[in-house]
Design a protein around this motif. Structure first.
Motif, mmCIF file in Angstrom:
data_model
loop_
_atom_site.group_PDB
_atom_site.id
_atom_site.type_symbol
_atom_site.label_atom_id
_atom_site.label_comp_id
_atom_site.label_asym_id
_atom_site.label_seq_id
_atom_site.Cartn_x
_atom_site.Cartn_y
_atom_site.Cartn_z
ATOM 1 N N MET A 1 -7.590 20.903 -56.333
ATOM 2 C CA MET A 1 -8.508 19.913 -55.809
ATOM 3 C C MET A 1 -7.711 18.641 -55.524
ATOM 4 N N LYS A 2 -7.990 17.994 -54.402
ATOM 5 C CA LYS A 2 -7.316 16.759 -54.019
ATOM 6 C C LYS A 2 -8.267 15.581 -54.163
ATOM 7 N N VAL A 3 -7.730 14.445 -54.575
ATOM 8 C CA VAL A 3 -8.506 13.211 -54.652
ATOM 9 C C VAL A 3 -8.671 12.650 -53.242
ATOM 10 N N MET A 4 -9.882 12.165 -52.939
ATOM 11 C CA MET A 4 -10.134 11.572 -51.644
ATOM 12 C C MET A 4 -11.122 10.422 -51.778
ATOM 13 N N PRO A 5 -10.632 9.194 -52.017
ATOM 14 C CA PRO A 5 -11.564 8.071 -51.987
ATOM 15 C C PRO A 5 -12.086 7.870 -50.565
ATOM 16 N N ILE A 6 -13.329 7.479 -50.453
ATOM 17 C CA ILE A 6 -13.940 7.193 -49.150
ATOM 18 C C ILE A 6 -14.179 5.699 -49.067
ATOM 19 N N ARG A 7 -13.602 5.055 -48.065
ATOM 20 C CA ARG A 7 -13.746 3.615 -47.861
ATOM 21 C C ARG A 7 -14.747 3.403 -46.745
ATOM 22 N N TYR A 8 -15.897 2.803 -47.062
ATOM 23 C CA TYR A 8 -16.935 2.538 -46.065
ATOM 24 C C TYR A 8 -16.615 1.230 -45.357
ATOM 25 N N SER A 9 -16.753 1.210 -44.038
ATOM 26 C CA SER A 9 -16.385 0.033 -43.258
ATOM 27 C C SER A 9 -17.260 -0.090 -42.024
ATOM 28 N N ALA A 10 -17.569 -1.328 -41.649
ATOM 29 C CA ALA A 10 -18.301 -1.591 -40.409
ATOM 30 C C ALA A 10 -17.378 -1.482 -39.199
ATOM 31 N N ASP A 11 -16.047 -1.569 -39.418
ATOM 32 C CA ASP A 11 -15.078 -1.517 -38.329
ATOM 33 C C ASP A 11 -14.007 -0.480 -38.666
ATOM 34 N N VAL A 12 -14.285 0.778 -38.352
ATOM 35 C CA VAL A 12 -13.377 1.882 -38.680
ATOM 36 C C VAL A 12 -12.024 1.692 -38.000
ATOM 37 N N GLU A 13 -12.011 1.236 -36.760
ATOM 38 C CA GLU A 13 -10.741 1.054 -36.044
ATOM 39 C C GLU A 13 -9.857 0.019 -36.719
ATOM 40 N N ALA A 14 -10.420 -1.121 -37.093
ATOM 41 C CA ALA A 14 -9.626 -2.152 -37.771
ATOM 42 C C ALA A 14 -9.148 -1.668 -39.133
ATOM 43 N N MET A 15 -10.008 -0.960 -39.862
ATOM 44 C CA MET A 15 -9.629 -0.456 -41.175
ATOM 45 C C MET A 15 -8.510 0.576 -41.041
ATOM 46 N N THR A 16 -8.589 1.417 -40.008
ATOM 47 C CA THR A 16 -7.537 2.400 -39.754
ATOM 48 C C THR A 16 -6.213 1.691 -39.480
ATOM 49 N N ARG A 17 -6.233 0.673 -38.647
ATOM 50 C CA ARG A 17 -5.006 -0.086 -38.356
ATOM 51 C C ARG A 17 -4.429 -0.700 -39.627
ATOM 52 N N PHE A 18 -5.283 -1.223 -40.502
ATOM 53 C CA PHE A 18 -4.843 -1.829 -41.762
ATOM 54 C C PHE A 18 -4.090 -0.817 -42.614
ATOM 55 N N TYR A 19 -4.685 0.362 -42.819
ATOM 56 C CA TYR A 19 -4.040 1.350 -43.676
ATOM 57 C C TYR A 19 -2.834 2.001 -43.006
ATOM 58 N N GLU A 20 -2.820 2.044 -41.662
ATOM 59 C CA GLU A 20 -1.605 2.481 -40.969
ATOM 60 C C GLU A 20 -0.482 1.485 -41.234
ATOM 61 N N ALA A 21 -0.823 0.193 -41.237
ATOM 62 C CA ALA A 21 0.178 -0.837 -41.513
ATOM 63 C C ALA A 21 0.712 -0.731 -42.941
ATOM 64 N N LEU A 22 -0.104 -0.210 -43.849
ATOM 65 C CA LEU A 22 0.361 -0.001 -45.221
ATOM 66 C C LEU A 22 1.251 1.228 -45.340
ATOM 67 N N GLY A 23 1.275 2.067 -44.305
ATOM 68 C CA GLY A 23 2.155 3.220 -44.319
ATOM 69 C C GLY A 23 1.486 4.577 -44.282
ATOM 70 N N LEU A 24 0.141 4.624 -44.246
ATOM 71 C CA LEU A 24 -0.544 5.911 -44.137
ATOM 72 C C LEU A 24 -0.544 6.369 -42.683
ATOM 73 N N GLY A 25 -0.499 7.674 -42.478
ATOM 74 C CA GLY A 25 -0.604 8.226 -41.140
ATOM 75 C C GLY A 25 -2.060 8.518 -40.810
ATOM 76 N N THR A 26 -2.325 8.798 -39.550
ATOM 77 C CA THR A 26 -3.679 9.151 -39.133
ATOM 78 C C THR A 26 -3.751 10.656 -38.938
ATOM 79 N N GLY A 27 -4.750 11.262 -39.573
ATOM 80 C CA GLY A 27 -4.978 12.699 -39.454
ATOM 81 C C GLY A 27 -6.174 12.958 -38.571
ATOM 82 N N PRO A 28 -6.989 13.954 -38.918
ATOM 83 C CA PRO A 28 -8.161 14.289 -38.109
ATOM 84 C C PRO A 28 -9.150 13.128 -37.994
ATOM 85 N N VAL A 29 -9.745 13.023 -36.812
ATOM 86 C CA VAL A 29 -10.744 11.995 -36.510
ATOM 87 C C VAL A 29 -11.968 12.711 -35.949
#
Length: 115
Positions: A1-29
């Motif tokens: 089993m893998k851990v998967m926190p879910i971050r709720y956001s009004a601006d998914v695109e901005a939140m995605t850019r933020f976590y990409e800047a932290l070093g995470l990649g983008t997977g399925p959308v």
């Protein structure tokens, strides 16, 4: 089993850019863009479109690697009563409260449904 926190956001695109800047990649959308998976070494961060009271909230979720009915049986045997598995646009989910009353979500994915 893998851990998967879910971050709720009004601006998914901005939140995605933020976590990409932290070093995470983008997977399925998801096709409508309201769900983005950002894989990490020990799991992933999921960003989910939301508004109102959910904005800024984080939920603990796990990606199951077995049928949810089997997980439910183990939970019941340990004294916890999960909700029923539910059909979702991504597969199936089930929720259960931990001993402190905090909801935990379990997901079983069929990625062909939304990728």
């Amino acid at each position: 089993m893998k851990v998967m926190p879910i971050r709720y956001s009004a601006d998914v695109e901005a939140m995605t850019r933020f976590y990409e800047a932290l070093g995470l990649g983008t997977g399925p959308v998801s096709r409508p863009g309201g769900w983005v998976e950002m894989p990490a070494a020990g799991g992933m961060l999921a960003i989910h479109r939301s508004s109102g009271d959910d904005v800024g909230r984080c939920e603990l979720a796990f990606e199951a690697e077995e049928p949810l009915e089997e997980v439910a049986e183990r939970l019941r045997a340990a004294g916890f009563e999960p909700g029923p598995p539910m059909d979702e646009g991504f597969g199936h989910s089930m929720r259960v409260q931990d001993p402190d009353g905090v909801w935990v979500q379990l997901n079983l994915y069929d990625r062909d449904l939304y990728t």
